[in-house]
Structure formats: C-alpha cells, structure tokens
Motif scaffolding. Structure first.
Motif, PDB file in Angstrom:
ATOM      1  N   PHE A   1       0.849 -18.047 -28.242  1.00  0.00           N
ATOM      2  CA  PHE A   1       1.158 -17.809 -29.648  1.00  0.00           C
ATOM      3  C   PHE A   1       0.427 -18.873 -30.456  1.00  0.00           C
ATOM      4  O   PHE A   1       0.539 -20.064 -30.159  1.00  0.00           O
ATOM      5  N   LEU A   2      -0.318 -18.450 -31.467  1.00  0.00           N
ATOM      6  CA  LEU A   2      -1.045 -19.397 -32.314  1.00  0.00           C
ATOM      7  C   LEU A   2      -0.293 -19.597 -33.626  1.00  0.00           C
ATOM      8  O   LEU A   2      -0.067 -18.650 -34.377  1.00  0.00           O
ATOM      9  N   SER A   3       0.091 -20.838 -33.891  1.00  0.00           N
ATOM     10  CA  SER A   3       0.721 -21.194 -35.159  1.00  0.00           C
ATOM     11  C   SER A   3      -0.287 -22.000 -35.966  1.00  0.00           C
ATOM     12  O   SER A   3      -0.825 -22.999 -35.474  1.00  0.00           O
ATOM     13  N   PHE A   4      -0.541 -21.586 -37.200  1.00  0.00           N
ATOM     14  CA  PHE A   4      -1.593 -22.235 -37.988  1.00  0.00           C
ATOM     15  C   PHE A   4      -1.395 -21.929 -39.461  1.00  0.00           C
ATOM     16  O   PHE A   4      -0.675 -21.006 -39.838  1.00  0.00           O
ATOM     17  N   ARG A   5      -2.049 -22.713 -40.305  1.00  0.00           N
ATOM     18  CA  ARG A   5      -2.040 -22.494 -41.754  1.00  0.00           C
ATOM     19  C   ARG A   5      -3.244 -21.632 -42.098  1.00  0.00           C
ATOM     20  O   ARG A   5      -4.390 -22.069 -41.988  1.00  0.00           O
ATOM     21  N   GLY A   6      -2.982 -20.401 -42.500  1.00  0.00           N
ATOM     22  CA  GLY A   6      -4.050 -19.442 -42.722  1.00  0.00           C
ATOM     23  C   GLY A   6      -5.132 -19.910 -43.675  1.00  0.00           C
ATOM     24  O   GLY A   6      -6.325 -19.739 -43.414  1.00  0.00           O
ATOM     25  N   LYS A   7      -4.733 -20.515 -44.781  1.00  0.00           N
ATOM     26  CA  LYS A   7      -5.714 -20.945 -45.781  1.00  0.00           C
ATOM     27  C   LYS A   7      -6.647 -22.021 -45.240  1.00  0.00           C
ATOM     28  O   LYS A   7      -7.771 -22.159 -45.709  1.00  0.00           O
ATOM     29  N   ASP A   8      -6.169 -22.777 -44.263  1.00  0.00           N
ATOM     30  CA  ASP A   8      -6.983 -23.867 -43.708  1.00  0.00           C
ATOM     31  C   ASP A   8      -7.961 -23.386 -42.645  1.00  0.00           C
ATOM     32  O   ASP A   8      -9.126 -23.794 -42.632  1.00  0.00           O
ATOM     33  N   THR A   9      -7.477 -22.551 -41.718  1.00  0.00           N
ATOM     34  CA  THR A   9      -8.290 -22.313 -40.515  1.00  0.00           C
ATOM     35  C   THR A   9      -8.392 -20.863 -40.052  1.00  0.00           C
ATOM     36  O   THR A   9      -9.011 -20.600 -39.019  1.00  0.00           O
ATOM     37  N   ARG A  10      -7.798 -19.917 -40.786  1.00  0.00           N
ATOM     38  CA  ARG A  10      -7.823 -18.527 -40.311  1.00  0.00           C
ATOM     39  C   ARG A  10      -9.248 -18.019 -40.101  1.00  0.00           C
ATOM     40  O   ARG A  10      -9.561 -17.394 -39.086  1.00  0.00           O
ATOM     41  N   ASP A  11     -10.117 -18.263 -41.072  1.00  0.00           N
ATOM     42  CA  ASP A  11     -11.478 -17.734 -41.010  1.00  0.00           C
ATOM     43  C   ASP A  11     -12.472 -18.710 -40.387  1.00  0.00           C
ATOM     44  O   ASP A  11     -13.681 -18.495 -40.457  1.00  0.00           O
ATOM     45  N   SER A  12     -11.949 -19.768 -39.801  1.00  0.00           N
ATOM     46  CA  SER A  12     -12.839 -20.747 -39.169  1.00  0.00           C
ATOM     47  C   SER A  12     -12.296 -21.107 -37.791  1.00  0.00           C
ATOM     48  O   SER A  12     -12.349 -20.288 -36.869  1.00  0.00           O
ATOM     49  N   PHE A  13     -11.762 -22.298 -37.646  1.00  0.00           N
ATOM     50  CA  PHE A  13     -11.380 -22.795 -36.324  1.00  0.00           C
ATOM     51  C   PHE A  13     -10.421 -21.871 -35.576  1.00  0.00           C
ATOM     52  O   PHE A  13     -10.673 -21.489 -34.427  1.00  0.00           O
ATOM     53  N   THR A  14      -9.299 -21.513 -36.204  1.00  0.00           N
ATOM     54  CA  THR A  14      -8.302 -20.706 -35.494  1.00  0.00           C
ATOM     55  C   THR A  14      -8.839 -19.317 -35.173  1.00  0.00           C
ATOM     56  O   THR A  14      -8.560 -18.768 -34.101  1.00  0.00           O
ATOM     57  N   GLY A  15      -9.612 -18.754 -36.085  1.00  0.00           N
ATOM     58  CA  GLY A  15     -10.212 -17.450 -35.814  1.00  0.00           C
ATOM     59  C   GLY A  15     -11.137 -17.500 -34.609  1.00  0.00           C
ATOM     60  O   GLY A  15     -11.115 -16.604 -33.752  1.00  0.00           O
ATOM     61  N   PHE A  16     -11.935 -18.568 -34.523  1.00  0.00           N
ATOM     62  CA  PHE A  16     -12.848 -18.722 -33.385  1.00  0.00           C
ATOM     63  C   PHE A  16     -12.075 -18.995 -32.092  1.00  0.00           C
ATOM     64  O   PHE A  16     -12.434 -18.490 -31.023  1.00  0.00           O
ATOM     65  N   LEU A  17     -11.009 -19.798 -32.198  1.00  0.00           N
ATOM     66  CA  LEU A  17     -10.181 -20.095 -31.027  1.00  0.00           C
ATOM     67  C   LEU A  17      -9.529 -18.818 -30.499  1.00  0.00           C
ATOM     68  O   LEU A  17      -9.500 -18.571 -29.286  1.00  0.00           O
TER      69      LEU A  17
END
Length: 198
Positions: free
Chosen positions: A21-37
C-alpha cells in the motif's frame, strides 16, 4: 536491506489482497516519485495499491482505502514536504500503524527530501501543518494527538532517505529490496511445507 529491519513474519499475512500500500501526498509526488515507484513495483511483479487502484464504481473511497491498508502485507509511506498538510494522509498513517500493531504488518518509510528529525520534532512544514490542524480541531483533539503519535512512530523507524541524485536508481533499490524479502519468504514457506509433508 538491513535499514528496513524487515521481518519475514510481517509478510505472512494469509488474507493479504495487496502486497503493498502506498501512502503519499498527491500534490508532492503523485506525478513524479510515487508515480514512478508505483510503476516500478508493478513491473517488478508486486500487486500495489495506489489511490483508487482497484476501487469499484460507487465505492466510498475512505472505506476502500482502509480496506486496502488492512489487506496489504506492508505499507510504504512516502514522507514528503507537505505530507502532514493532508488530514487524509495523516488518517492513513494512523490506520497503517494500527495494522502494524494488530496484524504485524510491515511499514517502510521513505523520507523524500525531508529530515526525520523535522518530522519527529514537528519542525518546518510539519510543525506548520500541525499548528494549522490544532487551530481547526483544537490542541487537545484526540485526532490531532493520534496524528502526532503516528508521525513520531514513523520518524523513529529506520527507512530510506532521498535528497538528491537519480531517482530511478533509488527506486530500483527499493524494488530489489522488496524482491529479496519476497524470495526469502518463498524459500521459508517452501521449507515449511516440506517439513509438514515429511
């Protein structure tokens, strides 16, 4: 690998629907780090929950997210600059630690361009975010106290730190560590089955 302090017992959840399960702040990393992860984990063969992945039309998102956390083997928490601004993220974090304590699930923190000590001591953006929540909900609000406790717990965990460099190399190391744990688990489970058969 050692910095995750991973225990195979944490991955032996027979009712796990999601592996991660990925928990993250969308505005910070959705289209960058977390999306790539997320893409790297999926390509690595891991069934990973991200936002509304797997939700059916008409489902309540909050309820579905809680279910996803409860039925995951482990949670990766991407702690970015504005993570604590989101009450949604903080509620997720509280739920993640409830499952860690009650179901022995594993929590992997990633400190993405943030210092764990700033989270632990509520400094910089984390301090500003909590002051904002306290202003709205009250300093002694039960919800605020749970959020603070969860932030303290996650900041005390040994995790991975990213500040600069090639993100794809950092992400690849995370995937490699996850595969290593899964391989060890598979070997142990096979040994266990053989022992039962004999």
């Amino acid at each position: 690998m050692e910095e995750w302090k991973a225990s195979l017992e944490n991955l032996k959840n027979p009712i796990a629907h999601w592996q991660m399960f990925l928990s993250f702040r969308g505005k910070d990393t959705r289209d960058s780090f977390t999306g790539f992860l997320y893409q790297a984990l999926r390509q690595g063969g891991f069934k990973t929950f991200l936002d509304n992945e797997g939700l059916q039309t008409g489902e309540q998102i909050a309820s579905s997210l809680k279910d996803a956390i409860e039925t995951s083997r482990l949670s990766i928490v991407v702690l970015s600059e504005n993570y604590a601004n989101s009450a949604w993220c903080l509620d997720e974090l509280v739920k993640i630690f409830e499952c860690a304590e009650l179901k022995n699930q594993l929590v992997w923190p990633i400190f993405y361009k943030v210092d764990p000590s700033d989270i632990r001591h509520l400094r910089k953006n984390y301090g500003k975010a909590m002051a904002h929540h306290e202003k709205i909900l009250g300093v002694h609000s039960e919800k605020v106290q749970k959020w603070k406790s969860a932030l303290l717990k996650v900041s005390d965990l040994s995790g991975k730190h990213y500040k600069t460099g090639y993100e794809y190399e950092f992400i690849q190391k995370i995937v490699e560590d996850a595969k290593h744990i899964e391989n060890r688990l598979q070997i142990e489970l096979e040994d266990h089955r053989r022992c039962q058969a004999n």
